[in-house]
Scaffold this motif. Structure first.
Motif, PDB file in Angstrom:
ATOM      1  N   UNK A 163      -3.310   5.663 -11.417  1.00 53.30           N
ATOM      2  CA  UNK A 163      -2.429   5.588 -10.248  1.00 53.30           C
ATOM      3  C   UNK A 163      -2.747   4.343  -9.430  1.00 53.30           C
ATOM      4  N   UNK A 164      -4.062   4.070  -9.251  1.00 51.14           N
ATOM      5  CA  UNK A 164      -4.458   2.980  -8.374  1.00 51.14           C
ATOM      6  C   UNK A 164      -4.050   1.633  -8.960  1.00 51.14           C
ATOM      7  N   UNK A 168      -6.048   5.823  -4.244  1.00 53.25           N
ATOM      8  CA  UNK A 168      -4.870   5.789  -5.109  1.00 53.25           C
ATOM      9  C   UNK A 168      -3.619   6.092  -4.297  1.00 53.25           C
ATOM     10  N   UNK A 169      -3.680   7.109  -3.436  1.00 56.33           N
ATOM     11  CA  UNK A 169      -2.471   7.462  -2.691  1.00 56.33           C
ATOM     12  C   UNK A 169      -2.195   6.481  -1.562  1.00 56.33           C
ATOM     13  N   UNK A 184       2.695   1.926  -0.119  1.00 57.72           N
ATOM     14  CA  UNK A 184       3.418   0.657   0.002  1.00 57.72           C
ATOM     15  C   UNK A 184       4.874   0.802  -0.425  1.00 57.72           C
ATOM     16  N   UNK A 211      -2.535   3.416  -1.938  1.00 57.02           N
ATOM     17  CA  UNK A 211      -1.802   2.365  -2.629  1.00 57.02           C
ATOM     18  C   UNK A 211      -0.346   2.709  -2.828  1.00 57.02           C
ATOM     19  N   UNK A 212      -0.043   4.005  -2.992  1.00 55.29           N
ATOM     20  CA  UNK A 212       1.353   4.404  -3.220  1.00 55.29           C
ATOM     21  C   UNK A 212       2.193   4.314  -1.949  1.00 55.29           C
ATOM     22  N   UNK A 255      -0.156   1.684  -8.275  1.00 56.60           N
ATOM     23  CA  UNK A 255      -0.402   1.178  -6.929  1.00 56.60           C
ATOM     24  C   UNK A 255      -0.446  -0.328  -6.827  1.00 56.60           C
TER      25      UNK A 255
END
Lengths: 355, 167
Positions: B57-58, A135-136, A141, A138-139, B62
């Motif tokens: 979140x993903x 998840x992180x 980006x 992905x953040x 994301x």
């Protein structure tokens, strides 16, 4: 009285104190590695290209990271007048923070006993640890995309667009390659995954540990390749291809903001190495189940694995030229993604047959 | 302690939700939306649903929002001045007031009776949230799950057909 896991409910003062200590130590060590990874990279690439690398500041240039930091700190902080201010200021933070946050779930040693409490050598053990990392990742980006867009410059924008396309494409293959690990370990907690890798190899070989790299070599290779692409390192450093895009998304940045991008790159490298070491190379456990090797504390092994992987990444940088953008996309979607999917299917079949 | 934290996160969520509709530049709106999704993920964690939080979140923050941001950047909507709409304000505020009234009415009407069914907080903590969701998805709710995947497949094929000039 059996020792119990230290938590906020049974001893709040001690818990907060130990937590702060762990946070500070992990943050400090990560930052120290970030600083000296820059020196190491310049030295390693220098020697690989028959140069010396930094030599002037300190013994063999050992004080070079400090000199660089000081220099960047006292540089003028330029914000382009045509830029969009808020995203421009937020972008360097949005790229560094996800990278540092991810370190929180990496276990770095066995549980310690302290009085009546068990203290895990890990900042926090989430039962969705691997998903948290994804998840992180992905953040991360956002930092690059926003930096590219907010600079209001064509090179930065192109760099940002390239980066987002690249990271979205490779995130899928990275996630799918990790799924094979879940199927073997049947847990998402990194602590449990490391514990399982300390068992005997395939239940037979008593002194070789059951590292997932032996059962999942393809997933390991896929994870390393996609991880390199995720963190925009050579040969996938499209977003900041100097020969075509000046410096890509960080063209307009200067001073400490530029330094933050630089730090984020190395922090990401540490994180990817730490995750690869934890998921595939047994985390903090020793490479052989021999008493002499298991005596050495866990964090030493973890750091050694991280350093080995980081050296490998630097080696790749010194060896390979940059891939072309269309090649990069074709490889991500037409080679790595099908391979990762096939790996999941084959792993599933084998797990079902063995049951 | 937990209630203070809840109100803090709720405040951030509401403020960033407000920013989504009030920001001049679409990129800032998108960032506000990301922040709102992130706050929702924190609420999932507080409800003992960490898997939902990670997926929130993903997938939303994301993946989907990155794509939206990507499109906004490529279309470069940020620089053009947007027209101000004023004629819809009365009707839209009336509609939103009605929705608010509905929500308050239904929340007040419901009575909390306590835990029901097999899935209790204790079970979530001992078995694991992810395992429970997986079991439910592949046994009890298999048909909706498969239908959703067929739907997604149709959407992917549709996107390829639309994007390709010659099929």
């Amino acid at each position: 009285m059996t020792p119990e896991m230290l938590s906020l409910s049974n001893s709040p003062g001690l818990f907060v104190g130990i937590m702060l200590l762990k946070l500070l130590v992990v943050f400090g060590v990560t930052m120290l590695i970030v600083a000296y990874a820059t020196w190491c990279e310049r030295k390693v690439i220098g020697h690989m290209q028959t140069r010396l690398g930094p030599m002037r500041t300190g013994w063999h240039g050992l004080l070079q990271p400090i000199a660089d930091g000081l220099k960047l700190f006292f540089k003028e902080d330029i914000i382009p007048s045509e830029s969009t201010k808020v995203p421009f200021l937020l972008a360097p933070m949005m790229i560094l923070v996800p990278a540092l946050i991810t370190v929180a779930v990496i276990p770095f040693g066995p549980d310690l006993k302290f009085g009546n409490f068990i203290i895990p050598q890990q900042i926090t053990d989430l039962n969705i640890g691997v998903l948290y990392i994804l998840a992180f990742a992905g953040l991360g980006v956002y930092g690059i995309v926003l930096a590219g867009w907010a600079s209001n410059s064509k090179y930065a924008l192109l760099g940002g667009v390239r980066a987002s396309a690249q990271m979205i494409s490779y995130e899928l293959a990275a996630g799918l390659s990790i799924i094979a690990i879940f199927m073997l370990s049947e847990t998402l907690s990194l602590r449990e995954i490391v514990a399982q890798q300390q068992l005997d190899l395939w239940g037979v070989c008593s002194f070789v540990p059951n590292w997932f790299v032996f059962t999942q070599p393809l997933a390991f290779c896929l994870f390393i390749v996609t991880g390199l692409a995720e963190i925009n390192r050579t040969p996938f450093d499209m977003p900041e291809a100097e020969s075509e895009l000046v410096s890509g998304f960080c063209t307009e940045y200067s001073s400490m903001k530029y330094a933050l991008f630089f730090m984020a790159e190395y922090a990401n490298m540490i994180v990817i190495s730490a995750i690869a070491a934890t998921l595939f190379l047994g985390g903090w456990s020793a490479p052989l189940n021999i008493a002499i090797l298991t005596m050495i504390p866990g964090f030493v092994w973890l750091l050694m694995k991280i350093f080995a992987l980081m050296f490998f990444f630097m080696w790749l940088r010194a060896t390979f030229p940059r891939v072309r953008y269309d090649q990069l996309m074709r490889m991500g979607w037409k080679v790595l993604l099908p391979l990762a999917l096939a790996n999941v299917v084959v792993t599933g079949l084998v797990v079902v047959v063995l049951q | 302690m937990e209630i203070i934290f809840f109100y803090l996160v709720a405040l951030v969520a509401v403020v960033s939700g407000f920013l989504v509709i009030r920001c001049q530049s679409p990129v800032n709106s998108a960032l506000g939306l990301v922040n709102t999704f992130f706050c929702l993920a924190i609420f999932y964690v507080m409800l003992h649903a960490p898997f939902m939080a990670a997926v929130q979140v993903m997938v939303y923050a994301g993946a989907i929002m990155v794509l939206i941001l990507f499109v906004i950047m490529l279309l470069n909507l940020g620089t053009e001045a947007r027209k101000r709409y004023t004629h819809g304000i009365v009707w839209s505020s009336l509609a939103s007031l009605l929705v608010l009234f509905n929500v308050i009415y239904f929340i007040k009407r419901g009575r909390v009776t306590g835990a029901e069914g097999d899935i209790t907080t204790f079970m979530v903590e001992s078995v694991g949230h992810t395992e429970l969701i997986g079991k439910a998805m592949f046994t009890e709710f298999l048909l909706p799950f498969e239908i959703a995947s067929v739907l997604l497949l149709v959407a992917i094929v549709g996107a390829v057909v639309l994007a390709k000039k010659q099929v």
